[in-house]
Motif scaffolding. Structure first.
Motif, mmCIF file in Angstrom:
data_model
loop_
_atom_site.group_PDB
_atom_site.id
_atom_site.type_symbol
_atom_site.label_atom_id
_atom_site.label_comp_id
_atom_site.label_asym_id
_atom_site.label_seq_id
_atom_site.Cartn_x
_atom_site.Cartn_y
_atom_site.Cartn_z
ATOM 1 N N UNK A 298 0.830 -1.213 0.000
ATOM 2 C CA UNK A 298 0.000 0.000 0.000
ATOM 3 C C UNK A 298 0.864 1.262 0.000
ATOM 4 N N UNK A 299 2.153 1.103 0.187
ATOM 5 C CA UNK A 299 3.027 2.266 0.360
ATOM 6 C C UNK A 299 4.153 2.313 -0.659
ATOM 7 N N UNK A 300 3.997 1.594 -1.770
ATOM 8 C CA UNK A 300 5.012 1.626 -2.818
ATOM 9 C C UNK A 300 4.773 2.807 -3.747
ATOM 10 N N UNK A 301 5.823 3.305 -4.408
ATOM 11 C CA UNK A 301 5.645 4.406 -5.365
ATOM 12 C C UNK A 301 4.629 4.048 -6.434
ATOM 13 N N UNK A 302 3.857 5.043 -6.849
ATOM 14 C CA UNK A 302 2.831 4.855 -7.868
ATOM 15 C C UNK A 302 3.466 5.050 -9.243
ATOM 16 N N UNK A 303 3.197 4.119 -10.149
ATOM 17 C CA UNK A 303 3.719 4.255 -11.506
ATOM 18 C C UNK A 303 3.209 5.549 -12.120
ATOM 19 N N UNK A 304 4.062 6.236 -12.830
ATOM 20 C CA UNK A 304 3.688 7.522 -13.417
ATOM 21 C C UNK A 304 2.491 7.343 -14.337
ATOM 22 N N UNK A 305 1.495 8.188 -14.108
ATOM 23 C CA UNK A 305 0.259 8.068 -14.867
ATOM 24 C C UNK A 305 0.405 8.653 -16.268
ATOM 25 N N UNK A 306 -0.358 8.097 -17.210
ATOM 26 C CA UNK A 306 -0.324 8.614 -18.569
ATOM 27 C C UNK A 306 -1.057 9.945 -18.659
ATOM 28 N N UNK A 307 -2.096 10.140 -17.830
ATOM 29 C CA UNK A 307 -2.828 11.408 -17.871
ATOM 30 C C UNK A 307 -2.152 12.422 -16.952
ATOM 31 N N UNK A 308 -1.930 13.632 -17.417
ATOM 32 C CA UNK A 308 -1.187 14.610 -16.625
ATOM 33 C C UNK A 308 -2.030 15.322 -15.579
ATOM 34 N N UNK A 309 -3.360 15.344 -15.745
ATOM 35 C CA UNK A 309 -4.207 16.140 -14.875
ATOM 36 C C UNK A 309 -4.783 15.331 -13.729
ATOM 37 N N UNK A 310 -5.210 16.020 -12.657
ATOM 38 C CA UNK A 310 -5.911 15.337 -11.564
ATOM 39 C C UNK A 310 -7.268 14.808 -12.032
ATOM 40 N N UNK A 311 -8.001 14.241 -11.100
ATOM 41 C CA UNK A 311 -9.306 13.638 -11.393
ATOM 42 C C UNK A 311 -10.284 14.661 -11.963
ATOM 43 N N UNK A 312 -10.980 14.287 -13.026
ATOM 44 C CA UNK A 312 -12.027 15.138 -13.593
ATOM 45 C C UNK A 312 -13.379 14.655 -13.077
ATOM 46 N N UNK A 313 -14.102 15.553 -12.419
ATOM 47 C CA UNK A 313 -15.381 15.190 -11.819
ATOM 48 C C UNK A 313 -16.497 15.194 -12.858
ATOM 49 N N UNK A 314 -17.412 14.247 -12.700
ATOM 50 C CA UNK A 314 -18.639 14.186 -13.480
ATOM 51 C C UNK A 314 -19.794 14.056 -12.491
ATOM 52 N N UNK A 315 -21.029 14.358 -12.885
ATOM 53 C CA UNK A 315 -22.155 14.194 -11.957
ATOM 54 C C UNK A 315 -22.258 12.779 -11.390
ATOM 55 N N UNK A 316 -22.053 11.774 -12.227
ATOM 56 C CA UNK A 316 -22.147 10.391 -11.747
ATOM 57 C C UNK A 316 -21.045 10.088 -10.731
ATOM 58 N N UNK A 317 -19.842 10.572 -11.002
ATOM 59 C CA UNK A 317 -18.733 10.323 -10.089
ATOM 60 C C UNK A 317 -18.932 11.094 -8.780
ATOM 61 N N UNK A 318 -19.442 12.314 -8.864
ATOM 62 C CA UNK A 318 -19.727 13.090 -7.662
ATOM 63 C C UNK A 318 -20.710 12.343 -6.771
ATOM 64 N N UNK A 319 -21.736 11.797 -7.378
ATOM 65 C CA UNK A 319 -22.726 11.033 -6.614
ATOM 66 C C UNK A 319 -22.090 9.815 -5.962
ATOM 67 N N UNK A 320 -21.217 9.148 -6.676
ATOM 68 C CA UNK A 320 -20.557 7.960 -6.133
ATOM 69 C C UNK A 320 -19.648 8.341 -4.964
ATOM 70 N N UNK A 321 -18.901 9.402 -5.117
ATOM 71 C CA UNK A 321 -18.011 9.857 -4.047
ATOM 72 C C UNK A 321 -18.818 10.204 -2.802
ATOM 73 N N UNK A 322 -19.913 10.944 -3.001
ATOM 74 C CA UNK A 322 -20.752 11.338 -1.874
ATOM 75 C C UNK A 322 -21.356 10.124 -1.177
ATOM 76 N N UNK A 323 -21.762 9.134 -1.950
ATOM 77 C CA UNK A 323 -22.346 7.922 -1.382
ATOM 78 C C UNK A 323 -21.338 7.180 -0.513
ATOM 79 N N UNK A 324 -20.128 7.027 -1.014
ATOM 80 C CA UNK A 324 -19.090 6.321 -0.256
ATOM 81 C C UNK A 324 -18.720 7.101 1.004
ATOM 82 N N UNK A 325 -18.615 8.412 0.869
ATOM 83 C CA UNK A 325 -18.263 9.235 2.030
ATOM 84 C C UNK A 325 -19.304 9.088 3.132
ATOM 85 N N UNK A 326 -20.567 9.185 2.774
ATOM 86 C CA UNK A 326 -21.637 9.049 3.763
ATOM 87 C C UNK A 326 -21.686 7.645 4.345
ATOM 88 N N UNK A 327 -21.496 6.641 3.487
ATOM 89 C CA UNK A 327 -21.550 5.258 3.946
ATOM 90 C C UNK A 327 -20.508 4.981 5.024
#
Length: 208
Positions: free
Chosen positions: A56-85
């Motif tokens: 769980x603490x090993x270096x993360x392989x360099x990602x192909x995408x340069x930007x952070x996470x892009x939020x979408x309505x569906x993903x926002x809902x999923x994040x909120x659900x997990x947080x509340x759960x």
């Protein structure tokens, strides 16, 4: 019961740039993103967690995408659900009460300390919502009363957001009442960096 849709809407409201008065000015001063600087010592509890869970603490392989996470309505809902759960399922208890030691970081099943909430959210968001671990960063903060606390930072193209066991809302980091000290490295979850723009506590932003 809290309405999951309302929580998703609350996060969407966080993305709205129009804010009033001094609060908007304070947020602008802090910026949408935490700025990290020099290496910081790992929390003692995280050192023990990494010894028990080295994968769980090993270096993360360099990602192909340069930007952070892009939020979408569906993903926002999923994040909120997990947080509340996680917030509603796990009962908050100190490591001293549960394990008899001051700091013991682990995945909780029924009870846990603040960092255990953050660990579980991180794992669920990675496994269930397929969010890159580089965008899920455990972060150490200081409460207005001086007590230490741990939260999970969600690193997105819209800024850094905080998932907190003390607040069901998902807020921009600049809207919280905390002083931000250090967080996991984006490239290596076993390393930590100081947060250079995190010590100006936003006056009047109090977790409900």
């Amino acid at each position: 019961m809290v309405d999951i849709r309302a929580i998703g809407a609350a996060l969407l409201l966080c993305l709205t740039p129009a804010l009033a008065g001094g609060k908007a000015a304070a947020m602008e001063a802090r910026g949408a993103f935490m700025q990290t600087g020099v290496a910081a010592p790992r929390p003692i509890g995280h050192q023990g967690f990494c010894r028990r869970n080295p994968d769980e603490c090993r270096p993360i392989a360099r990602r192909s995408r340069p930007e952070p996470l892009k939020l979408t309505p569906a993903l926002i809902h999923r994040i909120a659900t997990i947080n509340l759960s996680v917030n509603s399922t796990i009962k908050a208890e100190s490591d001293e009460d549960v394990y008899g030691v001051e700091e013991y970081w682990t995945y909780p099943t029924t009870v846990g300390d603040c960092e255990d909430f953050a660990l579980l959210k991180r794992r669920k968001l990675h496994e269930d919502a397929k969010i890159d671990l580089a965008d899920l960063l455990i972060t150490v903060v200081k409460k207005p009363n001086g007590e230490g606390h741990a939260v999970l930072t969600l690193h997105t193209t819209d800024g850094d957001f905080i998932l907190d066991n003390l607040n069901w809302r998902i807020l921009r980091w600049s809207e919280t009442p905390y002083s931000f000290l250090k967080r996991q490295s984006i490239d290596d979850p076993g390393r930590w960096n100081r947060i250079t723009n995190g010590r100006d506590v936003l006056v009047g932003a109090v977790a409900k």
